[in-house]
Structures are given as structure tokens and as C-alpha cells.
Design a protein around this motif. Sequence first.
Motif, PDB file in Angstrom:
ATOM      1  N   THR A 287       0.855  -1.783  -0.179  1.00 44.58           N
ATOM      2  CA  THR A 287      -0.248  -0.149   0.325  1.00 44.58           C
ATOM      3  C   THR A 287       0.999   1.375  -0.374  1.00 44.58           C
ATOM      4  O   THR A 287       0.279   1.507  -0.601  1.00 44.58           O
ATOM      5  N   ARG A 291       1.554   4.494  -2.793  1.00 44.50           N
ATOM      6  CA  ARG A 291       0.934   5.276  -2.802  1.00 44.50           C
ATOM      7  C   ARG A 291       3.302   6.406  -3.351  1.00 44.50           C
ATOM      8  O   ARG A 291       2.410   7.555  -3.858  1.00 44.50           O
ATOM      9  N   SER A 356      -4.314  12.205   2.345  1.00 40.88           N
ATOM     10  CA  SER A 356      -5.626  11.887   3.159  1.00 40.88           C
ATOM     11  C   SER A 356      -6.116  10.946   3.202  1.00 40.88           C
ATOM     12  O   SER A 356      -6.841  10.802   3.830  1.00 40.88           O
ATOM     13  N   ASN A 357      -5.812   9.852   1.811  1.00 42.14           N
ATOM     14  CA  ASN A 357      -6.603   9.171   1.914  1.00 42.14           C
ATOM     15  C   ASN A 357      -7.628   8.509   0.952  1.00 42.14           C
ATOM     16  O   ASN A 357      -8.440   8.161   1.088  1.00 42.14           O
TER      17      ASN A 357
END
Length: 383
Positions: A287, A291, A356-357
Amino acid sequence: MALWDELTGQADAIAIVEAAASHDESSAMTHSWLITGPPGSGRSNLAYAFAAALLGGDEATQRQVAARTHPDLGVLSTDRVIISIDEVRQLVAASQFSPSVGRFRVMVIEDADRMAERTSNVLLKALEEPPPRTVWILCAPSEADLIPTIRSRVRSVRLRVPDVDEVAALLVRRDGVDPDLAANAARQAQSHIGMAHRLATNAEARERRARTLETALGIHRVSDAVFAAATLLELAKADAEAITTERDAEERDSALRSLGVEPGGTVPANLRAQIKNLEDDQKRRATRSLRDGIDRILVDLLSLYRDILLVQLGVDSEPVNRDIIDRVREAAALAGPERTLATMDAIAVARRRIDSNVAPALALEAMLVSATRTTATRTPERG
């Protein structure tokens, strides 16, 4: 190998830590350090060189530090989004032991900015009352990324962004890269040492970067933007997988060997939980890697629109993407600088959203649709 060979353009910072490690009377040797600097400036390289100097500085010590096997070195490095409180607790516990072979026990935390406040407070207690021969070295982009109480207890060493020529020279000297390829990689990486190394030594990484820019330059309509968002996400995934797949396989094989399981053998039921924990860690790292891959793409896009803006403003400056300067000039002729600035703003917003997801696919699509509205090709109206 020379102690400071992995660093370039950081003479001032090296002088500070070298003096501290040598007990120079002019240096204020402290037991808590913070190394700050932009991505790619060499924060962790300086941290480990400093650690090696504190632990002895000879070639055998350097090799042990490089392999992270020195008995007096503790390391906390994560590829995940956040450092867990348990990881910090384990490192704090290890910091209490006296050094076994060296002058100091050195504890290094890479990416200390990834600690939540509760986790930072666990570390704070160790920094307030460290054992007399324990040295902490933290790394973070800036002092502001850490809580004020930690900032007040560390001595900061700031790194600068090295010049493109300095990074290129490092690639030639350290990695044996062809000078022209090294110069091109250093310029495209905008002096990020790690990314410059990857571009200089990995043809697939260079190809993915070229496809990223080509995809952006091909956006003229909203439908193009939607397609481009999917393309960029796939490029980021491919980049992340290229980094993590081989490492994951090596970790799994190593774990199985340590548990006494033959290659291709069945994992006993009582050991499956350990393998499951490893797989969970690898998923979390994937993950983070995705990113990072998306962010690399966005940084590359910013470099493209930066070049377009400079052409629009008539600024005589070295372009980052010199190899496609003709395409840059064509794109610059399609809109004014205010529209290019709006596109750059949209990219900056996308970076914040992903951090910020926000789902990456949604953030990329919104960014590129915005870019379409601001930099779309002018087409004649139909009569």
C-alpha cells in the motif's frame, strides 16, 4: 570504502556529525540527533554514515552497518504508512542495553515523521533520559514533522538539495553509470538521489516515466482524462510491484528457511500464523509502495508543467525534460501560463488528497479532468 561516499553536496552536514563522532571539542556532542532534508537528499545515508563513525568507523564496522548487523546498532525502518507504537517500544527497550563492542549504542529511526503523537510520546521518554552511551538518530523531512517536545530534545542537522551535476557525479563514481545517462537521470529525478539511481540503472523505470509524460501530453478531452487516470494508476502499480515483488519473495523464502520449511514444502499449521503476519506486513508495505509510486508520477507531471510554464513565460532555464522539449513547446503554445499554473495547483491538490487517504483513482481522475479544462487543445467551433 570511504565513510561518506554515499553522500553528495552535504559538506556542511558531514562536518558537523564527523566532528561529533570524533569528539572534537568544538562540537556539541548530544545523545539525540535529527537529520532533516527533502526527499532524496540522503537523510538515511548520513544517519548510517554517522552511526558507523560513532561505532568505530573502520571498514568492518561500515560493512556491518550497511548490512544492519552491527550488534550495537538498532534500526527502525518501515515501508508502511505509519510506524506502530509496538515497533517503537521494542526499539526503546533495545536502547537500554550497554554497547557490546563499540563506544556507543546507536538507534536509528528512518522516517520519524510517520509516528502518531501517541507513538512519539513513547520515544520522547527515551530521549529525555537516554542511557549515557546510547545515541538516537532520527530522520524526517523537516523539524515541523515531529512533535515540539521531541524537537526541543534533539540537535538538528539540515541537508540541502544537491545539484544535478553532483548527483550525476555520484552515479558515475559509485554505480559506474555512463556520464550522459547519469546526467539525464539526475536532471529528470530533480536531484533525488534514490530516484536518479533507479532511472540510471533500470530501463523499465525510464520507460514508465516516458509513458507518464506521453499520457499527460495526450489529454485533450474529458474522455482522455478518464482514460489517462486509469493508465497512470496502472503505471504506478507496475512501478510499485517492480520494487516489492522480488523483495517479498526473498523475505518469504528466508522466513521459511528460518522455520525449517523446505522450498515448495507445506507450512505446518502451528507456523502458519507467522507466515500470515509476514504476508500482512507485505500487504501494508505494498500500500505504501503504491502511494509512493503515484507520488513519483505526480512529481514527474509537475516537472512537465514546470517546463511548459517556463517556455510560456520565456524564461531561459534548463528544462527538466530536455529530451522532449519539442513536445513541451507544442503544449506551451496551446494555453497561457495562468492555465498551466491551474494545472499545477490541481496536481498539488491531488497529492494532498491521496496523502489524506482519498482513493487514488478518484484523486487522479479529478486532477486530470481539471487539467483538461485548463490546458485543453483549442479546437475550431463548428458552424
